[in-house]
Motif scaffolding. Structure first.
Motif, PDB file in Angstrom:
ATOM      1  N   LEU A   1       3.397 -31.365 -36.798  1.00 41.95           N
ATOM      2  CA  LEU A   1       4.277 -32.528 -36.723  1.00 41.95           C
ATOM      3  C   LEU A   1       5.297 -32.384 -35.589  1.00 41.95           C
ATOM      4  O   LEU A   1       5.613 -33.366 -34.901  1.00 41.95           O
ATOM      5  CB  LEU A   1       5.004 -32.721 -38.055  1.00 41.95           C
TER       6      LEU A   1
ATOM      7  N   SER B   1       2.765 -26.803 -45.876  1.00 44.85           N
ATOM      8  CA  SER B   1       3.903 -27.505 -45.294  1.00 44.85           C
ATOM      9  C   SER B   1       4.365 -26.831 -44.004  1.00 44.85           C
ATOM     10  O   SER B   1       4.783 -27.503 -43.050  1.00 44.85           O
ATOM     11  CB  SER B   1       5.063 -27.555 -46.297  1.00 44.85           C
TER      12      SER B   1
ATOM     13  N   PHE C   1       1.072 -34.544 -44.883  1.00 48.09           N
ATOM     14  CA  PHE C   1       1.939 -33.993 -45.926  1.00 48.09           C
ATOM     15  C   PHE C   1       1.588 -34.523 -47.314  1.00 48.09           C
ATOM     16  O   PHE C   1       1.381 -33.728 -48.249  1.00 48.09           O
ATOM     17  CB  PHE C   1       3.404 -34.273 -45.576  1.00 48.09           C
TER      18      PHE C   1
ATOM     19  N   ASN D   1       1.600 -27.764 -41.402  1.00 47.90           N
ATOM     20  CA  ASN D   1       1.722 -29.185 -41.062  1.00 47.90           C
ATOM     21  C   ASN D   1       3.008 -29.467 -40.294  1.00 47.90           C
ATOM     22  O   ASN D   1       3.039 -30.347 -39.424  1.00 47.90           O
ATOM     23  CB  ASN D   1       1.700 -30.030 -42.342  1.00 47.90           C
ATOM     24  N   GLY D   2       4.068 -28.725 -40.605  1.00 46.03           N
ATOM     25  CA  GLY D   2       5.333 -28.929 -39.895  1.00 46.03           C
ATOM     26  C   GLY D   2       5.227 -28.559 -38.428  1.00 46.03           C
ATOM     27  O   GLY D   2       5.816 -29.228 -37.560  1.00 46.03           O
TER      28      GLY D   2
END
Length: 452
Positions: free
Chosen positions: A393, A386, A365, A389-390
């Motif tokens: 994650l 984001s 991030f 990447n979320g």
């Protein structure tokens, strides 16, 4: 004392159910093509070595099936001409005898035969094609013949270079070139791609040459060319050295020296640091992450001839991505890594393995924020990256909370999708010089209109 089967040449035995023999006996053989040990273990008696009585005429096998026991108790077959398996058994050197716990079944097999039967030879324990539960005559002599080795095929080089891994590395190199400012020279991109491919081929070939004895013990790697003797170790090593010299030479002559230095350094880092560390320390994963971070930097330097902040950001991005990707992969390969003696975090410290994957997933991030900050992309990249990447994650959190084969597979395949998507988003949102010129022109027009 152990059975040591010296294969005189990389050929197969015709007329003998060789897989059946491997199911019954744990064989450690020395391949003459390399004079280096290739250790093979049957799956269900892994690590259980086979002792030979002092007479050398019979063996005590552990964990045999009923059919194997029946074969062992049959009278020995007459001696036959030709290269039989007993001819390949080397005399063991004097040394300490391995101790093993006594077992009633083992003692019964190792004891002298009764009822007037002769001691069974090792040939009697080889499952012949005609042997079976309903076979009528298993004592007939069976001549063993050598089968010619398969013809060499150039597709072996594709396996030696680990083509799929090489393609992923070359993709990151091309992305680094595309993200660099002023990337317009197609010829330079072509030579960068060819040179990087040769460097990757060199590193992977030498890696397989070093790890061939250990690859033979893992289900994932036991079909590699050196393990199945598709080519000799000398051939593989020569191919690795040749491709490395060619790759570095092409990068030096057609691209620039700094890219060539990075390519040569990556070969040495992979073969001389990462590969030996795999058997000594869990820090090998961090060394391997550096290896994966260098290719996009090579693409950047191929275009700019300098290591600008953009090159380091791209390298850091690939460095962080390696951990959720590899730690998830290594989780499902723990039995293989443990069997071959590799010290991976997933084997030595599973909790650390999951924490590291989560930690570096979070690091993606701030790295995504740094990409537009240094002027590589527009601010819209923060929004789109984001989301991607979320998703990664979320998989890392699930793997951290409960490390299972399912969560590891989800994180691994998620990382395979994440990397090309995030690189594509970088190129979509790449900040071009024309954008700055247009903004400057609009600013001048606005200023002129206000002053007028």
């Amino acid at each position: 004392m152990l059975i040591r089967c010296n294969l005189l040449r990389p050929q197969a035995v015709e007329g003998v159910a060789w897989p059946a023999l491997k199911r019954y006996v744990s064989v450690m053989h020395l391949a003459s093509v390399s004079s280096r040990p290739f250790v093979r273990h049957p799956p269900h008696i892994l690590g259980r070595l086979v002792p030979i009585p002092p007479t050398g005429q019979r063996i005590a096998l552990l964990g045999l099936s009923t059919h194997a026991r029946q074969l062992m108790q049959k009278p020995s077959s007459p001696q036959v001409n030709g290269p039989v398996v007993t001819d390949a058994i080397a005399k063991p050197n004097p040394g300490p005898v391995l101790e093993h716990k006594s077992d009633p079944d083992t003692e019964a097999l190792a004891s002298s035969p009764t009822n007037g039967q002769t001691a069974p030879k090792i040939n009697d324990h080889i499952a012949r094609p005609e042997d079976g539960p309903d076979s009528k005559d298993n004592s007939a002599p069976h001549e063993l013949r050598w089968k010619d080795a398969p013809a060499f095929q150039f597709g072996v080089y594709q396996e030696l270079s680990k083509a799929q891994l090489a393609a992923l590395v070359v993709l990151t190199t091309m992305a680094g070139y595309a993200m660099a400012p002023g990337a317009t020279d197609v010829a330079t991109l072509l030579w960068t791609t060819v040179g990087t491919t040769l460097c990757v081929t060199s590193a992977n070939s030498i890696n397989q040459w070093i790890e061939a004895p250990y690859d033979a013990q893992m289900a994932r790697t036991r079909t590699r060319p050196l393990v199945r003797h598709a080519l000799s170790p000398g051939h593989a090593f020569t191919a690795g050295i040749t491709s490395g010299i060619a790759g570095v030479g092409l990068l030096t002559y057609f691209v620039n020296p700094i890219t060539a230095v990075l390519g040569g350094f990556n070969i040495l880092l992979y073969t001389c640091v990462y590969t030996p560390l795999k058997r000594t320390s869990i820090s090998n994963t961090w060394a391997g992450a550096v290896v994966g971070a260098i290719p996009p930097m090579m693409g950047w330097t191929a275009c700019t001839s300098t290591l600008d902040p953009g090159a380091w950001i791209l390298g850091a991005f690939l460095y962080a991505w390696q951990f959720p990707h590899f730690n998830a992969l290594s989780w499902n390969l723990r039995p293989d890594y443990s069997k071959a003696g590799y010290r991976m975090a997933s084997v030595v410290d599973p909790a650390l393995n999951a924490r590291v994957a989560l930690r570096y997933s979070l690091l993606l991030f701030p790295l995504s924020l740094a990409v537009p900050y240094i002027g590589l992309t527009t601010p819209w990249f923060i929004v789109t990256s984001s989301v991607v990447n979320g998703i990664l994650l979320a998989g890392a959190i699930q793997f951290w909370r409960k490390s299972t084969d399912k969560s590891a597979r989800q994180l691994f395949f998620g990382s395979l999708i994440h990397l090309p998507v995030i690189l594509a988003l970088m190129m979509v949102h790449k900040k071009r010089p024309d954008d700055d010129e247009e903004k400057e022109e609009k600013r001048e027009e606005t200023t002129a209109a206000e002053s007028g």
